[in-house]
Every structure is written in structure tokens, then in C-alpha cells.
Enzyme design. Structure first.
Site, PDB file in Angstrom:
ATOM      1  N   ARG A 162     -20.540  53.439  17.127  1.00 19.95           N
ATOM      2  CA  ARG A 162     -20.165  51.973  16.758  1.00 19.95           C
ATOM      3  C   ARG A 162     -18.713  51.847  16.436  1.00 19.95           C
ATOM      4  O   ARG A 162     -18.502  52.083  15.044  1.00 19.95           O
ATOM      5  CB  ARG A 162     -21.196  51.454  16.160  1.00 19.95           C
ATOM      6  N   ASP A 446     -25.679  47.020   3.977  1.00 22.40           N
ATOM      7  CA  ASP A 446     -24.602  47.548   4.684  1.00 22.40           C
ATOM      8  C   ASP A 446     -23.745  45.922   4.627  1.00 22.40           C
ATOM      9  O   ASP A 446     -24.281  45.041   3.905  1.00 22.40           O
ATOM     10  CB  ASP A 446     -24.565  47.756   5.956  1.00 22.40           C
TER      11      ASP A 446
END
Length: 534
Positions: A162, A446
Site C-alpha cells: 500500500r 493507526d
């Protein structure tokens, strides 16, 4: 156009990544695509303003033919046909990369975005690790003598990288003196060093694409892939991309996003926290109907979240793509077995809902959750690698259902406000220190959770929400007091005054500025925070 790197040797092995040939490739990507990216970011502002003025979003009239057309994405390569469990996490430090590859998951989402603090050290170390992993050469011995090596007794997870979203810069790569595009730096360096090698060994250059807000942004990624494959001599279609549908405008353009990437697409993913963050951000001036209850009480079973996930499954399977479920963020705490057992049951219930809804796999944030997720999907899939053949034709979703935030059960409380401030400061502080994946209260947090935390505070303040447990109205004075109290709480928990002053105080000041400051709403916490990262 001239590309320069401010620091060519941030970590051991950097010389293998920052080669003249690789940097020349990155410069070509910028020369061809950076201007389009800039224009698309500007269009985000215009589109959001337009939605705010009209009070909603709708499925696009100009793309009706795509939604009604008969087309499918390219068939999946063998390594991506079975994705029932995907492990997520950063590619730096090296031991986390090795643990993810060894986890038993089918796929490892190697994250250079939300779970990674983008210090230059981290960016290049992640790329070094991914390059070594592609060649089976990843190993590490800790200072305590513990050895980490890639397992040979079972398959390793297939790597899906990613890169950063379109909005994020890379200040250590300068193009004509201006910061580069983080997405092009991440993709360019990884693809240059690993694309052909991965393809030749039977894997492939596979990517997860985050934070997109329109099908035109997907078109840009597709153009990048086409150019990159031609430039390096790879067959068209070698790249495969899974798109995270984690913004509210993207939820209205799922079909169009898959269509733009149809020669490279392998699926869509239903993010959670970023999606909620996007709804708040997009409709921040839209009044009480978009005020969410405490984030912990916004379940995936809320009607507007059900509409989103069921539409995603239907869209993917109609087009021959995979539908990937969201994150199970529990972090096992062996000192509290009863708490961990209860959390695992919640994970099992969540994954069972996803599997029964037609998802082809789902995410976990810790290796201990791999078996639980696999067991659930095994019970539904059996020997089948996926359930793309389950079309969910009975699902009908309207724009009103996707935007029905007021149907979410729960209240706004002082306890929730405190938790938001605590998590936002705690996460941002650790992010500033160089770690993008942080365990807080037995959950892996996160950047997405920090984003929804701080935007909920902003939303509650600007809508003068009355707290259900204390009866107080959310004001700047109340937020300031609670923020100070939670920051002091963190001071006690951190213990190390030097570390607290270096990371936690700046984080607290940043969260104060983003929630109760007088300036314009800031679209991404990570943009001002990045200025504080070396």
C-alpha cells in the site's frame, strides 16, 4: 525537471534502492503525472464544497452507462484467488515484516501509508525490506540475540504493497525544488526494483490503493500502471490493484473506480475508520444529522454501514472482483486472558458477519487473529477460494441509505470525548517518534483512528453537542480542559519526561490546533504532523 534526494543514505541498504536508474524512473513518473494529481486534489475541494451546498451525494449521471454496462475486471492471478485472511502492518521495522510474512495469512498488506510514520528512514527501510523479501533474503537478529527468518515449512503471505495516498508529499525527494508525490515515490521505487522480479517468480507487483475520492483518481493510477509497465517492459496487466473504499465520495463511485482499473483491478476493500472520518469531514457543516455518536459505538451493523458494505460486495461480485472486509484491530494481552477471550469473540462475530454477507476475505492486525479469521471463512467457503459467484442481486442501496448517519445507535458522551482526545494525542505522539502502528488499550491504532478521533471532537464542538453523561455542551473551554487532563494522564503513563516533552507535548499542541484552533479545517492530520517528522 530535476529530481534530487536530500539524504541518500538514511538506512543500511539505501544505496540499493536510491539508484540513479530508479530515481530516473521516479522522475519520469513525476514529469508525466504530478500535474494531473495536483489538479485532482484541487477538484476534491470543489467536489466537497458542492456536496456541502447541496446537502448530499448521488450516483453520477455522466457514468450511468458504466453502471448499467456488461463488463468485468481482468481475472485474478493465482496468487490472489484466495484472500480469506490478510495480515496488515508496516514493512519497517524488519521483524514486523518477517512476522507478517510468516503469519499464515494468505496476503500481507505491506503498509507504507496509515500504519507507517513516513520518516525518510522508515520509507527507505520499508523498501529495502520489501526488496529483500521479494528475493527470499529477509532475516534479522535482535540485539538480545533473537533470530527472525522467513519460514520454510509453509507458504509465505503474498505481498500487496500500500503506497501513500495521492495527498501526501515526500519532502526528501525534490522535483524542481518542490516535495515529490509520496504515492509516486513509493510505487516508483518498489515497482522499479521488484515488478519484473515478482512477475517472473509467479507472484506479481500487487498494490492496495488508498484514500481515493473519485473515478478520475483511479484513472490516474491506471495511467501510471500502463506507463510503468511499458517503461520497464512488463506485459500490460502485470500490476494488480485493490482499492480501499474508505471515503464517502468513493462509495458512490465503486463501479466507476473498478471500471477505470478493470485491466488491473482485483478488488475493493471496506475500510472502517477512514470511511467514518471521511463522512464527518465531507459533511462537517451539514448539521446535526451527520453528528455521530461515540466512535466505539458506531458498529458495522449500523444501517448506513450495512448499506456501504453490502453495496461493496454486490459491486465487486457483479464485476468479477474480490470484496475484502475490514480490520480486526484487537491486540491480544496475555496478562488479561478474559479480556482477550471476549475480544476474540467479537472478532469472530464480526468476521462471521462479513463471510455470511459475501466478503471473500478480511483483515487482521495481529498474527494471533489469523486462525480465527481463517476458521470463520473456511466454514463459509469450504474448499472454494472465494465466493465471487455470490452476486447479492437482492441488494438495493440508495444514496439516502449511504448517508443515513442519524440511524446509528449510541450517544455522545464525555467519556467518548476524553477517549478521542487521549487516542489522538497518544497516537500522534508515537507517530512523531517514528512508529505508525500503535497498540492503545489492546487495539492496534493507526492514522485512521487518530483522524476520526480529532474530527469527531471538531464536529461536536462546531455543532455544540450536549454530552449525554455529563449534560455539558461541548465548547472550546471544555475541550481545552479535557485535552490538558488527558495530556497529563499520558505524562504519568509515559514516565520518561524527555520523551514526553519531545513527542507528546507537540502532539497535544497539534491536536489542540486541529480541534479548537481558529484556522480552517485541516483535511488530514498527517499533513501538519509530517512537518514535524525528520
Amino acid at each position: 525537471m530535476t529530481l534530487t534526494v536530500t539524504h541518500s543514505s538514511p538506512v543500511p541498504g539505501a544505496d540499493r534502492i536510491l539508484t540513479p536508474e530508479a530515481l530516473d524512473f521516479v522522475e519520469k513518473l513525476h514529469r508525466k503525472f504530478a500535474g494531473t494529481r495536483d489538479g485532482l486534489l484541487a477538484e476534491r475541494v470543489t467536489a466537497r464544497r458542492r456536496a456541502a451546498e447541496t446537502g448530499g451525494l448521488h450516483f453520477l449521471d455522466e457514468t450511468r452507462e458504466i453502471r448499467e454496462g456488461d463488463w468485468k475486471v481482468v481475472p485474478a492471478p493465482e496468487k490472489l484467488r484466495d484472500r480469506r485472511v490478510e495480515m496488515t502492518g508496516p514493512a519497517s521495522p524488519i521483524k514486523m515484516a518477517i512476522n507478517a510474512l510468516n503469519s499464515g495469512a494468505k496476503v500481507w498488506l505491506a503498509d507504507l501509508e496509515d500504519a507507517s510514520s513516513p520518516s525518510w528512514d522508515n520509507v527507505i527501510d520499508a523498501l529495502v525490506n520489501l526488496t529483500d523479501a521479494a528475493r527470499g533474503q529477509l532475516s534479522y537478529t535482535s540485539p538480545e540475540g533473537k533470530e527472525y527468518a522467513l519460514r520454510t515449512d509453509a507458504p509465505l503471505a503474498t505481498v500487496v504493497v500500500r503506497p501513500r495516498g495521492w495527498h501526501l508529499p515526500e519532502k526528501h525527494v525534490l522535483v524542481d525544488g518542490e516535495p515529490g508525490v509520496g504515492a509516486l515515490v513509493d510505487f516508483g521505487l518498489h515497482f522499479f526494483h521488484n515488478g519484473k522480479y515478482l512477475l517472473e517468480r509467479g507472484d506479481g507487483p500487487f498494490y492496495y490503493l488508498p484514500k481515493m475520492e473519485s473515478y478520475l483518481e483511479a484513472r490516474l493510477w491506471n495511467d501510471v500502471f500502463v506507463f510503468a509497465q511499458d517503461e520497464l517492459g512488463l506485459p500490460q496487466g502485470s500490476v494488480r490493484a485493490t482499492v480501499l473504499i474508505e471515503t464517502i465520495p468513493a462509495a458512490f463511485q465503486m463501479e466507476e473506480i473498478l471500471y477505470e482499473l478493470r485491466d488491473h483491478a482485483s478488488g475493493l476493500n471496506a475500510g472502517r475508520w477512514d470511511y467514518l472520518f471521511s463522512i464527518i469531514k465531507y459533511f462537517r457543516e451539514a448539521g446535526d444529522s451527520f453528528v455521530m455518536p461515540d466512535r466505539a459505538s458506531v458498529a458495522m451493523t449500523a444501517p448506513f454501514m450495512r448499506a456501504y458494505t453490502e453495496l461493496l460486495v454486490k459491486t465487486c461480485h457483479r464485476r468479477g472482483a474480490f470484496a475484502m472486509g475490514g480490520m480486526a484491530a484487537v491486540i491480544p494481552n496475555r496478562r488479561e486472558p478474559e479480556v482477550t477471550a471476549a475480544a476474540f469473540e467479537k472478532v469472530r462475530a464480526d468476521k462471521t458477519r462479513e463471510a455470511n454477507d459475501g466478503f471473500d476475505g478480511s483483515w487482521v492486525a495481529h498474527p494471533d487473529l489469523v486462525d480465527t479469521c481463517r476458521e470463520v471463512f473456511d466454514s463459509v467457503l469450504g474448499d472454494k477460494p472465494n465466493q465471487v459467484d455470490r452476486l447479492r442481486e437482492e441488494v438495493q442501496v440508495t444514496p439516502e441509505q449511504l448517508l443515513d448517519v442519524s440511524s446509528a445507535q449510541g450517544e455522545v458522551t464525555e467519556a467518548g470525548l476524553r477517549l478521542n482526545l487521549y487516542v489522538a494525542v497518544a497516537y500522534t505522539a508515537v507517530w512523531l517518534s517514528g512508529n505508525g502502528a500503535v497498540a492503545i488499550h489492546n487495539l492496534m491504532e493507526d492514522a485512521a483512528t487518530a483522524e476520526i478521533s480529532r474530527t469527531q471532537v471538531w464536529q461536536q464542538l462546531h455543532n455544540q453537542v450536549k454530552l449525554a453523561d455529563s449534560g455539558q455542551t461541548v465548547t472550546r473551554e471544555l475541550v481545552r480542559r479535557l485535552l490538558d487532563e488527558e495530556t497529563e494522564r499520558l505524562r504519568g503513563e509515559v514516565g520518561d519526561e524527555e520523551r514526553f516533552a519531545k513527542f507528546y507535548l507537540p502532539a497535544s499542541e497539534l491536536i489542540a490546533d486541529l480541534t479548537i484552533g481558529e484556522g480552517e479545517f485541516v483535511d488530514f492530520l498527517t499533513l501538519p504532523a509530517y512537518k514535524l517528522v525528520p
